[in-house]
Enzyme design. Sequence first.
Site, mmCIF file in Angstrom:
data_model
loop_
_atom_site.group_PDB
_atom_site.id
_atom_site.type_symbol
_atom_site.label_atom_id
_atom_site.label_comp_id
_atom_site.label_asym_id
_atom_site.label_seq_id
_atom_site.Cartn_x
_atom_site.Cartn_y
_atom_site.Cartn_z
ATOM 1 N N GLU B 53 0.837 -1.194 0.000
ATOM 2 C CA GLU B 53 0.000 0.000 0.000
ATOM 3 C C GLU B 53 0.876 1.248 0.000
ATOM 4 O O GLU B 53 0.585 2.232 -0.694
ATOM 5 C CB GLU B 53 -0.908 0.024 1.248
ATOM 6 C CG GLU B 53 -1.801 -1.205 1.429
ATOM 7 C CD GLU B 53 -1.118 -2.318 2.197
ATOM 8 O OE1 GLU B 53 0.088 -2.564 1.978
ATOM 9 O OE2 GLU B 53 -1.805 -2.971 3.016
ATOM 10 N N CYS B 85 -0.102 0.507 7.985
ATOM 11 C CA CYS B 85 -0.542 1.006 6.679
ATOM 12 C C CYS B 85 -1.839 1.803 6.807
ATOM 13 O O CYS B 85 -2.094 2.704 5.997
ATOM 14 C CB CYS B 85 -0.741 -0.137 5.698
ATOM 15 S SG CYS B 85 0.815 -0.891 5.212
ATOM 16 N N ARG B 185 11.723 -22.792 -8.783
ATOM 17 C CA ARG B 185 12.826 -22.705 -7.826
ATOM 18 C C ARG B 185 13.050 -21.256 -7.399
ATOM 19 O O ARG B 185 13.291 -20.964 -6.229
ATOM 20 C CB ARG B 185 14.129 -23.207 -8.470
ATOM 21 C CG ARG B 185 14.255 -24.703 -8.516
ATOM 22 C CD ARG B 185 15.631 -25.076 -9.103
ATOM 23 N NE ARG B 185 15.793 -26.521 -9.148
ATOM 24 C CZ ARG B 185 16.831 -27.136 -9.715
ATOM 25 N NH1 ARG B 185 17.793 -26.402 -10.276
ATOM 26 N NH2 ARG B 185 16.916 -28.450 -9.710
ATOM 27 N N ASP B 201 23.111 -37.628 -9.451
ATOM 28 C CA ASP B 201 23.054 -36.612 -10.518
ATOM 29 C C ASP B 201 24.073 -35.491 -10.334
ATOM 30 O O ASP B 201 24.306 -34.733 -11.269
ATOM 31 C CB ASP B 201 21.647 -35.976 -10.576
ATOM 32 C CG ASP B 201 20.559 -37.018 -10.797
ATOM 33 O OD1 ASP B 201 20.908 -38.155 -11.170
ATOM 34 O OD2 ASP B 201 19.373 -36.690 -10.609
ATOM 35 N N LEU B 205 21.427 -27.460 -8.442
ATOM 36 C CA LEU B 205 20.224 -27.000 -7.722
ATOM 37 C C LEU B 205 20.095 -25.477 -7.711
ATOM 38 O O LEU B 205 19.477 -24.913 -6.814
ATOM 39 C CB LEU B 205 20.203 -27.537 -6.283
ATOM 40 C CG LEU B 205 20.177 -29.069 -6.154
ATOM 41 C CD1 LEU B 205 20.346 -29.463 -4.688
ATOM 42 C CD2 LEU B 205 18.870 -29.630 -6.689
ATOM 43 N N SER B 223 21.109 -38.104 6.179
ATOM 44 C CA SER B 223 21.059 -38.561 7.575
ATOM 45 C C SER B 223 22.427 -39.036 8.074
ATOM 46 O O SER B 223 22.755 -38.838 9.234
ATOM 47 C CB SER B 223 20.000 -39.658 7.745
ATOM 48 O OG SER B 223 20.200 -40.682 6.806
ATOM 49 N N GLY B 296 12.201 -40.292 -5.012
ATOM 50 C CA GLY B 296 10.973 -40.955 -4.629
ATOM 51 C C GLY B 296 10.887 -41.308 -3.147
ATOM 52 O O GLY B 296 9.811 -41.240 -2.545
ATOM 53 N N SER B 301 8.574 -40.118 2.264
ATOM 54 C CA SER B 301 8.693 -39.685 3.662
ATOM 55 C C SER B 301 7.824 -38.462 3.935
ATOM 56 O O SER B 301 7.142 -38.398 4.968
ATOM 57 C CB SER B 301 10.147 -39.329 3.989
ATOM 58 O OG SER B 301 10.991 -40.399 3.680
#
Lengths: 385, 385
Positions: B53, B85, B185, B201, B205, B223, B296, B301
């Site tokens: 605003e 505002c 992304r 791969d 990213l 982990s 996958g 999870s």
Amino acid sequence: MVNPLLVMDEAIQLALMGKGYNYTNPIVGAVVVKNGKVIGRGYHTGFGMPHAEIEALKDCEESPEGGDLYVTLEPCSTTGKTPPCTDAIIKSGIKRVFIGVVDPNPNHSGKAIKILNDAGIEVFLGFNEHVCAEIIEDFTKFILKRQPYFTLKAASSIDGMIATSTGDSKWISGESSRIYVHYLRSVSDGIIVGINTVKNDDPLLNVRNFNREKEPLKIILDSKLSISPESKVVKDFGKYLIIATTVRDDSKMDNLKRYGVRVLICKEKNGFVDLMDLSDKLVSLNLLNIFVEGGGKVFASFIKEGLVDRFYHFISPKVIGGDGVPLFGDLNCEKIEDAYKCKLTDTKRFEEDILHIYKFNDYTNHVLQLTEKFRNRCKYGCSQG
Amino acid sequence: MVNPLLVMDEAIQLALMGKGYNYTNPIVGAVVVKNGKVIGRGYHTGFGMPHAEIEALKDCEESPEGGDLYVTLEPCSTTGKTPPCTDAIIKSGIKRVFIGVVDPNPNHSGKAIKILNDAGIEVFLGFNEHVCAEIIEDFTKFILKRQPYFTLKAASSIDGMIATSTGDSKWISGESSRIYVHYLRSVSDGIIVGINTVKNDDPLLNVRNFNREKEPLKIILDSKLSISPESKVVKDFGKYLIIATTVRDDSKMDNLKRYGVRVLICKEKNGFVDLMDLSDKLVSLNLLNIFVEGGGKVFASFIKEGLVDRFYHFISPKVIGGDGVPLFGDLNCEKIEDAYKCKLTDTKRFEEDILHIYKFNDYTNHVLQLTEKFRNRCKYGCSQG
């Protein structure tokens, strides 16, 4: 004045009424228009029956003389099971003929157009031609390859699973999707499933929710001839049942024949029914519209043989997980470029589900190119109408 | 006279410009209209920056006095990082305020409406309210659950496979789909992938094809803290990298810290990072828009924890077969009714691919109900305009 595209749309709708009864004939619809008004409608009601043009002329509520005939496919010009339609059109006094697409049958392509032109009838080609080509795609494949048109159908979760790890699959898709599947069955000549589907689900494979005089044949791929005569489909629909197998077992066959079941002994390929041989046998039985309902191994075999023309994929908004049963059996694709390519041609919604229609082959181009070759839409000028 | 829906659409487009910079603030867009003409535009450009605003009032090419303010979300009425505002709106001489939806933050809900009304300003609620609710769904979830909004993304074949049996996955989807992923992304605060994706791969990213000042954080679920410091994402984007692990290994951590990598020691659950604990830690880092890119097992999870809000599923028209790598890891659904339910909310086409957007949770209803509660669109009558 009527809108020629809307009249052709009506002819297309009429054509579709004949779907499921046409066998090796194309489906065709026809409409007669006179003084800006539809005066007759007809469609090819079934193999060996009068053609759409004859039905539409017969249906006219006043003389068609001086009127327009709309027909989705070029009329026939030869004597087959019925006399040539061109004769009847000329005799009727029709002044103009609007044709969707040229007949892909080389015995007919372009001939009726010339005959009608020679008789002083104006012929216009190519109204809604993409749809007119689409509705006879099965027929065009038959003309080009002498093979049935194979449509695969499956319902899966969004992650491509057709059952849970325990084999539960009832019901992945919603009720509207399942009703639509019965419509799709009702316009097919034959339904194919693998023997595992019969053993696991004991399905009837019949058409429910639609009153059709015709029950599509049920074709079971059963290479070892292991079907139980106690299966529902044997007991209730034996006379509509074909077992495609690779073994001759006279006592089993006699047992099945008592229910009216036909057994097709096919060639063997890698331990299974040779689908190319089955394809030939289906053609010789005049079965051209084949609806393949699975399971995944059957799908994989059809894909590997390059026999799949179309895939109806109902996707239900749920996730089953990678331990479920996948849509297709193993295909041994090593690289992404080895994957079997297709094209998404349509989507439809059924309640929460979405249906994707993929094509693996396109036979419409052949008909559209033929039509282009014979096109003469403006030879006489459309502005006269 | 301007069409209030079109003006609100413009405010929505402006709001979206701030996406990716807002962190725990909602995105907001605002437009000032006077004498049937847009005279000012603004949006919330980032956390801690002036509100939409204020930006729109400041942008006015003439005095906003007597004009209309359109704003996608109810203005704030309290002093936060910036003054309220409502004060600025009243001071500006704006006569009417059109608001998309009421603020779900209970410290604000309905308060600005009252303050503005009390100051003699007409307030109308609910223009394009569904879209206005949709664009702040991440914020609404944060208000209701103090959790980030998790969007899963994957590209698969039509049979739900993300790679072939040999692991090849380049490229399943077309170039346009992949460019859109970079946009997605670019508007995320963080990107999550599993350690296996990094090992297989070695992805960067990062955001390509879009010039953004902000690089989303890359969060690796690792982990066992087994990531190689030689991974591209460590070497090239270490200062944007967070490793979520369950083990404390000081020498490894020191090694990673040299690249600027942050290591989050999370609770352990079934041998993996406890995603609920990670979720809390992301919130405390002000990371609310999280884009989960797989693989996958990571998807499975998140699904099991009920953390998935949305799934962007790019479907490429090819069949890989059941021996490929499935979209989701095992979910142990025994029955179809155990499957995880979602809802198809949108589809988009990219060349040959189709994108399905599924929602697993719907937080818009909360905002729409709040808006309904405070609705006063016709209190003063809309016909005055």
